[in-house]
Design a protein around this motif. Structure first.
Motif, PDB file in Angstrom:
ATOM      1  N   SER A 204      27.033 -13.600  11.069  1.00  0.00           N
ATOM      2  CA  SER A 204      27.220 -14.241   9.763  1.00  0.00           C
ATOM      3  C   SER A 204      26.233 -13.667   8.751  1.00  0.00           C
ATOM      4  O   SER A 204      25.073 -13.395   9.080  1.00  0.00           O
ATOM      5  CB  SER A 204      27.031 -15.751   9.880  1.00  0.00           C
ATOM      6  N   PHE A 205      26.719 -13.503   7.513  1.00  0.00           N
ATOM      7  CA  PHE A 205      25.900 -12.930   6.445  1.00  0.00           C
ATOM      8  C   PHE A 205      25.761 -13.919   5.292  1.00  0.00           C
ATOM      9  O   PHE A 205      26.681 -14.693   5.021  1.00  0.00           O
ATOM     10  CB  PHE A 205      26.531 -11.635   5.931  1.00  0.00           C
ATOM     11  N   GLN A 206      24.605 -13.839   4.630  1.00  0.00           N
ATOM     12  CA  GLN A 206      24.335 -14.719   3.487  1.00  0.00           C
ATOM     13  C   GLN A 206      23.835 -13.869   2.325  1.00  0.00           C
ATOM     14  O   GLN A 206      22.726 -13.347   2.362  1.00  0.00           O
ATOM     15  CB  GLN A 206      23.345 -15.804   3.904  1.00  0.00           C
ATOM     16  N   LEU A 207      24.690 -13.724   1.314  1.00  0.00           N
ATOM     17  CA  LEU A 207      24.364 -12.918   0.141  1.00  0.00           C
ATOM     18  C   LEU A 207      24.829 -13.655  -1.104  1.00  0.00           C
ATOM     19  O   LEU A 207      25.760 -14.472  -1.052  1.00  0.00           O
ATOM     20  CB  LEU A 207      25.038 -11.544   0.194  1.00  0.00           C
ATOM     21  N   TYR A 208      24.249 -13.292  -2.237  1.00  0.00           N
ATOM     22  CA  TYR A 208      24.603 -13.955  -3.487  1.00  0.00           C
ATOM     23  C   TYR A 208      25.229 -12.947  -4.450  1.00  0.00           C
ATOM     24  O   TYR A 208      26.371 -12.569  -4.249  1.00  0.00           O
ATOM     25  CB  TYR A 208      23.364 -14.695  -4.018  1.00  0.00           C
ATOM     26  N   ALA A 209      24.546 -12.450  -5.436  1.00  0.00           N
ATOM     27  CA  ALA A 209      25.180 -11.456  -6.312  1.00  0.00           C
ATOM     28  C   ALA A 209      25.627 -10.240  -5.508  1.00  0.00           C
ATOM     29  O   ALA A 209      26.670  -9.645  -5.772  1.00  0.00           O
ATOM     30  CB  ALA A 209      24.210 -11.031  -7.411  1.00  0.00           C
ATOM     31  N   ASP A 210      24.849  -9.904  -4.493  1.00  0.00           N
ATOM     32  CA  ASP A 210      25.107  -8.695  -3.705  1.00  0.00           C
ATOM     33  C   ASP A 210      26.276  -8.851  -2.739  1.00  0.00           C
ATOM     34  O   ASP A 210      26.669  -7.882  -2.088  1.00  0.00           O
ATOM     35  CB  ASP A 210      23.838  -8.326  -2.934  1.00  0.00           C
ATOM     36  N   TYR A 227      33.176 -11.488  11.290  1.00  0.00           N
ATOM     37  CA  TYR A 227      32.002 -12.080  10.659  1.00  0.00           C
ATOM     38  C   TYR A 227      32.402 -13.195   9.702  1.00  0.00           C
ATOM     39  O   TYR A 227      33.549 -13.285   9.256  1.00  0.00           O
ATOM     40  CB  TYR A 227      31.149 -11.024   9.948  1.00  0.00           C
ATOM     41  N   MET A 228      31.428 -14.044   9.439  1.00  0.00           N
ATOM     42  CA  MET A 228      31.570 -15.073   8.412  1.00  0.00           C
ATOM     43  C   MET A 228      30.582 -14.788   7.287  1.00  0.00           C
ATOM     44  O   MET A 228      29.580 -14.100   7.496  1.00  0.00           O
ATOM     45  CB  MET A 228      31.280 -16.470   8.968  1.00  0.00           C
ATOM     46  N   ILE A 229      30.872 -15.328   6.120  1.00  0.00           N
ATOM     47  CA  ILE A 229      29.913 -15.342   5.012  1.00  0.00           C
ATOM     48  C   ILE A 229      29.506 -16.797   4.860  1.00  0.00           C
ATOM     49  O   ILE A 229      30.291 -17.632   4.403  1.00  0.00           O
ATOM     50  CB  ILE A 229      30.530 -14.782   3.720  1.00  0.00           C
ATOM     51  N   THR A 230      28.291 -17.106   5.262  1.00  0.00           N
ATOM     52  CA  THR A 230      27.909 -18.508   5.440  1.00  0.00           C
ATOM     53  C   THR A 230      27.018 -19.063   4.338  1.00  0.00           C
ATOM     54  O   THR A 230      26.649 -20.237   4.375  1.00  0.00           O
ATOM     55  CB  THR A 230      27.236 -18.681   6.811  1.00  0.00           C
ATOM     56  N   GLU A 231      26.652 -18.234   3.385  1.00  0.00           N
ATOM     57  CA  GLU A 231      26.086 -18.687   2.108  1.00  0.00           C
ATOM     58  C   GLU A 231      26.505 -17.670   1.050  1.00  0.00           C
ATOM     59  O   GLU A 231      26.316 -16.472   1.235  1.00  0.00           O
ATOM     60  CB  GLU A 231      24.551 -18.774   2.139  1.00  0.00           C
ATOM     61  N   TRP A 232      27.059 -18.151  -0.047  1.00  0.00           N
ATOM     62  CA  TRP A 232      27.396 -17.309  -1.187  1.00  0.00           C
ATOM     63  C   TRP A 232      27.617 -18.232  -2.376  1.00  0.00           C
ATOM     64  O   TRP A 232      27.860 -19.420  -2.207  1.00  0.00           O
ATOM     65  CB  TRP A 232      28.637 -16.452  -0.927  1.00  0.00           C
ATOM     66  N   GLY A 233      27.503 -17.702  -3.579  1.00  0.00           N
ATOM     67  CA  GLY A 233      27.711 -18.559  -4.749  1.00  0.00           C
ATOM     68  C   GLY A 233      27.062 -18.018  -5.996  1.00  0.00           C
ATOM     69  O   GLY A 233      27.505 -17.022  -6.580  1.00  0.00           O
ATOM     70  N   ALA A 234      25.952 -18.638  -6.433  1.00  0.00           N
ATOM     71  CA  ALA A 234      25.276 -18.234  -7.662  1.00  0.00           C
ATOM     72  C   ALA A 234      24.545 -16.908  -7.464  1.00  0.00           C
ATOM     73  O   ALA A 234      24.358 -16.437  -6.340  1.00  0.00           O
ATOM     74  CB  ALA A 234      24.282 -19.316  -8.079  1.00  0.00           C
ATOM     75  N   VAL A 235      24.127 -16.315  -8.552  1.00  0.00           N
ATOM     76  CA  VAL A 235      23.256 -15.133  -8.489  1.00  0.00           C
ATOM     77  C   VAL A 235      21.873 -15.607  -8.064  1.00  0.00           C
ATOM     78  O   VAL A 235      21.342 -16.586  -8.602  1.00  0.00           O
ATOM     79  CB  VAL A 235      23.193 -14.425  -9.852  1.00  0.00           C
ATOM     80  N   GLY A 236      21.260 -14.932  -7.092  1.00  0.00           N
ATOM     81  CA  GLY A 236      19.959 -15.358  -6.590  1.00  0.00           C
ATOM     82  C   GLY A 236      18.845 -15.187  -7.606  1.00  0.00           C
ATOM     83  O   GLY A 236      18.891 -14.299  -8.467  1.00  0.00           O
ATOM     84  N   HIS A 237      17.810 -16.021  -7.481  1.00  0.00           N
ATOM     85  CA  HIS A 237      16.713 -15.947  -8.456  1.00  0.00           C
ATOM     86  C   HIS A 237      15.911 -14.652  -8.309  1.00  0.00           C
ATOM     87  O   HIS A 237      15.142 -14.284  -9.203  1.00  0.00           O
ATOM     88  CB  HIS A 237      15.785 -17.169  -8.315  1.00  0.00           C
ATOM     89  N   TRP A 238      16.072 -13.956  -7.191  1.00  0.00           N
ATOM     90  CA  TRP A 238      15.407 -12.655  -6.984  1.00  0.00           C
ATOM     91  C   TRP A 238      16.263 -11.498  -7.499  1.00  0.00           C
ATOM     92  O   TRP A 238      15.822 -10.358  -7.479  1.00  0.00           O
ATOM     93  CB  TRP A 238      15.121 -12.459  -5.492  1.00  0.00           C
TER      94      TRP A 238
END
Length: 434
Positions: A204-210, A227-238
């Motif tokens: 499982s992968f967790q990415l935001y803007a990327d 695979y799953m994408i188990t966190e995604w959504g807003a653009v990360g603060h980094w």
């Protein structure tokens, strides 16, 4: 006498069933199956199961189900608002499933995976959790650890421990697949997982803007498994522009909603051959650099525009009543990218453009808070920045006048827009007082 005992036994059984409708239920078998075209599908009860999921931290599950979701994920078994047993029961009542997170010790918090005694103790703790929940019919998968590669100095033995847990689960619970989640796409971690944790059923992968680049990363690495994408959504603060004083520039709730849509259309929908599920982040609210960065709700409970987008993704229709839309705040004729400096005690103006798709009457609220000084990483708990009161002339105006604080330093101006129907929008802008 025998008749009396039978009645007593019947009443006891009835009480047990009333207290827990799933007490005697059997687990529903879940597995990852390879398809004829060399893709993968998640099967639940011998039927393909499309995960329409969200990461949940105390949010109303009925609301989540009403918006079209069918699954939730956690980050630990009993570390959230609801203990796992309660959460599983609630999900089952709503016809939903749960991917249970197993909290795994992290090196950055001081755990030593070279210590066989500590690793064995952790394995026994996990074993007890698995035994307790493995037969619940709402259980979907096990998530072994969260972002164990984060701040990856890494002792690869952490994935030996992950594999031990996965093997133990296979023996105790052959009905539910296992995975571990990665922060970003990390080739070193992928090497460690593929070599040391073959007992996992998928990654499982967790990415935001990327996340939009994830399909490219997967293909370039040569990973052909599920695979799953188990966190995604807003653009990360980094991942955003930072001011000269190192304050990250947050997107508005409308810009966030656009990023949710873009991420789904580029990284999830076209990759159905390998992506066997996804969990959007975050169905709830949390403080992480700001109180609005990742949550799809305000702390006061209102839905934001990201909920509209997910409702459409999950159901194919827009909600009956839509959230307001906003543009970035204008402060002293500037926007956040202009690195806004103000002077102590001087008066300034700020404006916010907002529209409502349903022409609902909008109300406004403004506030000033000190800039967060948090240095926590990986989603660790942060303190809420201090509210600075008495500076704004009328906090309910759409266009405000305010005085800059009398103490130099970094601050942030927040604006909230409400439509009176449980929907809201938000924007903020960082500024520095000289």
């Amino acid at each position: 006498m025998a008749t009396h005992r039978k009645k007593k036994s019947f009443l006891l059984l009835a009480c047990l069933l009333f207290l827990s409708p799933v007490l005697f239920a059997k687990p529903i078998h879940v597995e990852v199956v390879k398809t004829q075209d060399d893709g993968f599908v998640l099967m639940r009860g011998d039927k393909p199961y499309t995960v329409k999921g969200a990461g949940v931290d105390g949010a109303d599950l009925k609301t989540l189900a009403a918006h079209g979701a069918n699954s939730i994920r956690t980050w630990s078994v009993d570390g959230g608002v609801y203990p796992a047993s309660v959460l599983l029961d609630k999900a089952h009542e709503l016809g939903m499933t749960v991917s249970l997170g197993i909290d795994f010790a992290r090196e950055r918090h001081g755990f030593d995976y070279n210590d066989p005694v500590a690793v064995a103790e952790q394995l026994e703790q996990v074993k007890a959790q698995v035994i307790k929940h493995k037969d619940h019919p709402a259980l979907l998968t096990w998530f072994i650890g969260n972002e164990l590669n984060f701040d990856f100095t890494i002792n690869p033995k952490v994935y030996d421990a992950v594999n031990q847990v996965a093997e133990m689960i296979k023996q105790l619970d052959p009905h539910h697949p296992t995975t571990t989640t990665l922060a970003g796409f990390d080739e070193d971690a992928m090497d460690a997982i593929t070599q040391r944790a073959p007992a996992l059923d998928f990654i499982s992968f967790q990415l935001y803007a990327d996340v939009v680049n994830l399909p490219k990363y997967v293909k370039s690495y040569g990973y052909e498994g599920p695979y799953m994408i188990t966190e995604w959504g807003a653009v990360g603060h980094w991942e955003v522009y930072k001011t000269k004083w190192d304050a990250p520039v947050e997107t508005t709730s409308s810009e966030k909603a656009s990023n949710y849509a873009k991420s789904y259309l580029k990284a999830i929908q076209p990759e159905a051959k390998q992506v066997i599920g996804n969990y959007v982040f975050l169905w709830g609210q949390k403080q992480e650099r700001t109180g609005t960065w990742y949550g799809m709700f305000l702390d006061s409970g209102e839905r934001t525009e990201a909920v509209d987008v997910m409702h459409y993704i999950w159901t194919g229709q827009w909600p009956a009543n839509r959230t307001p839309r906003v543009s970035p705040i204008g402060l002293d004729g500037k926007v956040a990218f202009d690195n806004i400096y103000l002077f102590m005690g001087d008066e300034y103006e700020a404006t916010l453009n907002a529209v409502d798709p349903d022409n609902d009457k909008l109300s406004f609220k403004w506030e000033i808070r000190k800039e967060s000084t948090a240095t926590e990483v990986g989603g660790d708990k942060e303190e809420i920045p201090e509210l600075v009161e008495g500076l704004i002339e009328d906090v309910s105006d759409q266009k405000i006048k305010f005085k800059a604080p009398n103490t130099p330093g970094a601050y942030r101006l927040y604006a909230y827009v409400y439509d009176g129907n449980g929907n809201a929008a938000h924007a903020n802008v960082p500024f520095f007082v000289k």
